[in-house]
Design a protein around this motif. Structure first.
Motif, PDB file in Angstrom:
ATOM      1  N   GLY A 209       2.763 -61.543  -8.564  1.00  0.00           N
ATOM      2  CA  GLY A 209       2.128 -60.728  -9.588  1.00  0.00           C
ATOM      3  C   GLY A 209       0.624 -60.829  -9.476  1.00  0.00           C
ATOM      4  O   GLY A 209       0.093 -61.412  -8.532  1.00  0.00           O
ATOM      5  N   GLN A 210      -0.047 -60.253 -10.443  1.00  0.00           N
ATOM      6  CA  GLN A 210      -1.504 -60.283 -10.459  1.00  0.00           C
ATOM      7  C   GLN A 210      -1.976 -60.556 -11.874  1.00  0.00           C
ATOM      8  O   GLN A 210      -1.650 -59.800 -12.797  1.00  0.00           O
ATOM      9  N   PHE A 211      -2.691 -61.666 -12.017  1.00  0.00           N
ATOM     10  CA  PHE A 211      -3.307 -62.034 -13.276  1.00  0.00           C
ATOM     11  C   PHE A 211      -2.247 -62.136 -14.369  1.00  0.00           C
ATOM     12  O   PHE A 211      -1.267 -62.849 -14.176  1.00  0.00           O
ATOM     13  N   GLN A 212      -2.365 -61.418 -15.471  1.00  0.00           N
ATOM     14  CA  GLN A 212      -1.361 -61.543 -16.539  1.00  0.00           C
ATOM     15  C   GLN A 212      -0.085 -60.761 -16.229  1.00  0.00           C
ATOM     16  O   GLN A 212       0.925 -60.927 -16.896  1.00  0.00           O
ATOM     17  N   ASP A 213      -0.090 -59.928 -15.213  1.00  0.00           N
ATOM     18  CA  ASP A 213       1.074 -59.114 -14.851  1.00  0.00           C
ATOM     19  C   ASP A 213       1.932 -59.890 -13.861  1.00  0.00           C
ATOM     20  O   ASP A 213       1.514 -60.123 -12.731  1.00  0.00           O
ATOM     21  N   ARG A 214       3.131 -60.282 -14.282  1.00  0.00           N
ATOM     22  CA  ARG A 214       3.981 -61.133 -13.460  1.00  0.00           C
ATOM     23  C   ARG A 214       5.241 -60.385 -13.036  1.00  0.00           C
ATOM     24  O   ARG A 214       5.734 -59.525 -13.759  1.00  0.00           O
ATOM     25  N   GLY A 215       5.745 -60.725 -11.876  1.00  0.00           N
ATOM     26  CA  GLY A 215       6.992 -60.148 -11.401  1.00  0.00           C
ATOM     27  C   GLY A 215       6.812 -59.331 -10.142  1.00  0.00           C
ATOM     28  O   GLY A 215       5.704 -58.998  -9.735  1.00  0.00           O
ATOM     29  N   ASP A 216       7.935 -59.023  -9.521  1.00  0.00           N
ATOM     30  CA  ASP A 216       7.954 -58.318  -8.246  1.00  0.00           C
ATOM     31  C   ASP A 216       7.291 -56.945  -8.316  1.00  0.00           C
ATOM     32  O   ASP A 216       6.717 -56.480  -7.344  1.00  0.00           O
ATOM     33  N   SER A 217       7.356 -56.301  -9.460  1.00  0.00           N
ATOM     34  CA  SER A 217       6.769 -54.956  -9.562  1.00  0.00           C
ATOM     35  C   SER A 217       5.236 -54.992  -9.593  1.00  0.00           C
ATOM     36  O   SER A 217       4.595 -53.951  -9.566  1.00  0.00           O
ATOM     37  N   TYR A 218       4.668 -56.189  -9.629  1.00  0.00           N
ATOM     38  CA  TYR A 218       3.209 -56.335  -9.635  1.00  0.00           C
ATOM     39  C   TYR A 218       2.683 -57.046  -8.386  1.00  0.00           C
ATOM     40  O   TYR A 218       1.539 -57.458  -8.334  1.00  0.00           O
ATOM     41  N   ARG A 219       3.508 -57.204  -7.372  1.00  0.00           N
ATOM     42  CA  ARG A 219       3.110 -57.936  -6.177  1.00  0.00           C
ATOM     43  C   ARG A 219       2.039 -57.168  -5.391  1.00  0.00           C
ATOM     44  O   ARG A 219       1.999 -55.932  -5.419  1.00  0.00           O
ATOM     45  N   PRO A 220       1.174 -57.880  -4.677  1.00  0.00           N
ATOM     46  CA  PRO A 220       0.136 -57.205  -3.896  1.00  0.00           C
ATOM     47  C   PRO A 220       0.664 -56.755  -2.530  1.00  0.00           C
ATOM     48  O   PRO A 220       1.197 -57.550  -1.756  1.00  0.00           O
ATOM     49  N   VAL A 221       0.513 -55.460  -2.258  1.00  0.00           N
ATOM     50  CA  VAL A 221       1.003 -54.886  -0.998  1.00  0.00           C
ATOM     51  C   VAL A 221       0.032 -53.809  -0.521  1.00  0.00           C
ATOM     52  O   VAL A 221      -0.448 -53.001  -1.318  1.00  0.00           O
ATOM     53  N   ILE A 222      -0.200 -53.794   0.767  1.00  0.00           N
ATOM     54  CA  ILE A 222      -0.878 -52.671   1.414  1.00  0.00           C
ATOM     55  C   ILE A 222       0.224 -51.885   2.116  1.00  0.00           C
ATOM     56  O   ILE A 222       0.899 -52.409   3.001  1.00  0.00           O
ATOM     57  N   PHE A 223       0.439 -50.645   1.676  1.00  0.00           N
ATOM     58  CA  PHE A 223       1.440 -49.779   2.286  1.00  0.00           C
ATOM     59  C   PHE A 223       0.726 -48.860   3.275  1.00  0.00           C
ATOM     60  O   PHE A 223      -0.033 -47.987   2.861  1.00  0.00           O
ATOM     61  N   TYR A 224       0.954 -49.063   4.551  1.00  0.00           N
ATOM     62  CA  TYR A 224       0.261 -48.244   5.548  1.00  0.00           C
ATOM     63  C   TYR A 224       1.024 -46.942   5.795  1.00  0.00           C
ATOM     64  O   TYR A 224       2.245 -46.890   5.738  1.00  0.00           O
ATOM     65  N   THR A 225       0.260 -45.882   6.070  1.00  0.00           N
ATOM     66  CA  THR A 225       0.852 -44.568   6.332  1.00  0.00           C
ATOM     67  C   THR A 225       0.757 -44.169   7.799  1.00  0.00           C
ATOM     68  O   THR A 225       1.353 -43.176   8.201  1.00  0.00           O
ATOM     69  N   THR A 226      -0.027 -44.932   8.580  1.00  0.00           N
ATOM     70  CA  THR A 226      -0.142 -44.691  10.016  1.00  0.00           C
ATOM     71  C   THR A 226      -0.194 -46.040  10.732  1.00  0.00           C
ATOM     72  O   THR A 226      -0.506 -47.068  10.121  1.00  0.00           O
ATOM     73  N   GLU A 227       0.065 -46.026  12.019  1.00  0.00           N
ATOM     74  CA  GLU A 227      -0.027 -47.265  12.808  1.00  0.00           C
ATOM     75  C   GLU A 227      -1.466 -47.782  12.837  1.00  0.00           C
ATOM     76  O   GLU A 227      -1.701 -48.986  12.869  1.00  0.00           O
ATOM     77  N   GLU A 228      -2.432 -46.873  12.837  1.00  0.00           N
ATOM     78  CA  GLU A 228      -3.838 -47.282  12.813  1.00  0.00           C
ATOM     79  C   GLU A 228      -4.163 -48.006  11.505  1.00  0.00           C
ATOM     80  O   GLU A 228      -4.882 -49.005  11.500  1.00  0.00           O
ATOM     81  N   GLN A 229      -3.644 -47.504  10.384  1.00  0.00           N
ATOM     82  CA  GLN A 229      -3.845 -48.207   9.112  1.00  0.00           C
ATOM     83  C   GLN A 229      -3.224 -49.600   9.161  1.00  0.00           C
ATOM     84  O   GLN A 229      -3.816 -50.564   8.671  1.00  0.00           O
ATOM     85  N   LYS A 230      -2.038 -49.704   9.744  1.00  0.00           N
ATOM     86  CA  LYS A 230      -1.383 -51.009   9.858  1.00  0.00           C
ATOM     87  C   LYS A 230      -2.280 -51.982  10.625  1.00  0.00           C
ATOM     88  O   LYS A 230      -2.500 -53.112  10.194  1.00  0.00           O
ATOM     89  N   LYS A 231      -2.797 -51.530  11.736  1.00  0.00           N
ATOM     90  CA  LYS A 231      -3.662 -52.361  12.579  1.00  0.00           C
ATOM     91  C   LYS A 231      -4.916 -52.789  11.805  1.00  0.00           C
ATOM     92  O   LYS A 231      -5.286 -53.964  11.804  1.00  0.00           O
ATOM     93  N   GLN A 232      -5.548 -51.841  11.121  1.00  0.00           N
ATOM     94  CA  GLN A 232      -6.759 -52.158  10.364  1.00  0.00           C
ATOM     95  C   GLN A 232      -6.462 -53.127   9.216  1.00  0.00           C
ATOM     96  O   GLN A 232      -7.244 -54.037   8.940  1.00  0.00           O
TER      97      GLN A 232
END
Length: 190
Positions: free
Chosen positions: A99-122
């Motif tokens: 989670g993040q700060f006062q927001d707890r649980g899986d629905s608040y986890r930090p994720v970068i969702f990439y839309t291209t392979e270049e974004q994944k690499k960066q």
């Protein structure tokens, strides 16, 4: 001899790319990106799960697999994905997988969702640089995952910081305090 050629606005090609970031409550993830030139739109929503068209209540119950996220449409000629990653890191606690700060649980986890392979690499390079920077005593646990279908959240969640500034300020205070402590003057206002 080279000459500078001045282009008319009508000659400029505007590109559109999509970035998707999860970093706790989506209310707190809109404003930091909203003021940058090159950002066309920011939508609060749900992604990464298995339920189609989930509601806020379903996501909060934790059985849809979704996380709250923001989908940013931007022009990479004006604002690069690398710059968006820098803004993202300065809005989250990348050492907290639950989670993040006062927001707890899986629905608040930090994720970068990439839309291209270049974004994944960066994103991977950016994460490694942050990990090696020594900014944090704990490991960086933010995940980097392929984008999945993104479902727009209910209208009352969109641009929440503009619609209900007092409630937004109250809900983002812990985040703001923590970010000021970690990033100081370098952080964007939460």
């Amino acid at each position: 001899m080279r000459r500078k050629i001045r282009k008319k606005e009508s000659d400029v090609i505007h590109l559109k790319e999509t970035a998707i970031f999860a970093g706790g409550c989506f209310w707190c993830m809109v404003k930091p990106f909203d003021t940058y030139p090159g950002v066309y739109s920011i939508v609060s929503g749900y992604t990464g799960g298995h339920t189609e068209y989930p509601t806020y209540q379903q996501v909060c119950q934790g059985d849809t697999g979704h996380t709250e996220a923001v989908k940013i449409e931007f022009d990479p000629n004006i604002l690069s994905y690398e710059e968006l990653l820098t803004i993202y890191w300065q809005q989250t606690d990348p050492t907290d997988a639950f989670g993040q700060f006062q927001d707890r649980g899986d629905s608040y986890r930090p994720v970068i969702f990439y839309t291209t392979e270049e974004q994944k690499k960066q994103a991977e390079i950016s994460k490694k640089q942050l990990d090696l920077s020594g900014k944090y005593d704990k490991p960086i646990v933010t995940t980097i995952e392929a984008a999945k279908p993104f479902f727009m959240a209910e209208d009352y969640h969109q641009d929440f910081y503009k619609k209900d500034p007092a409630r937004y300020k109250a809900s983002s205070q812990l985040r703001k305090n923590w970010l000021e402590e970690v990033w100081g003057e370098d952080s964007d206002e939460a």
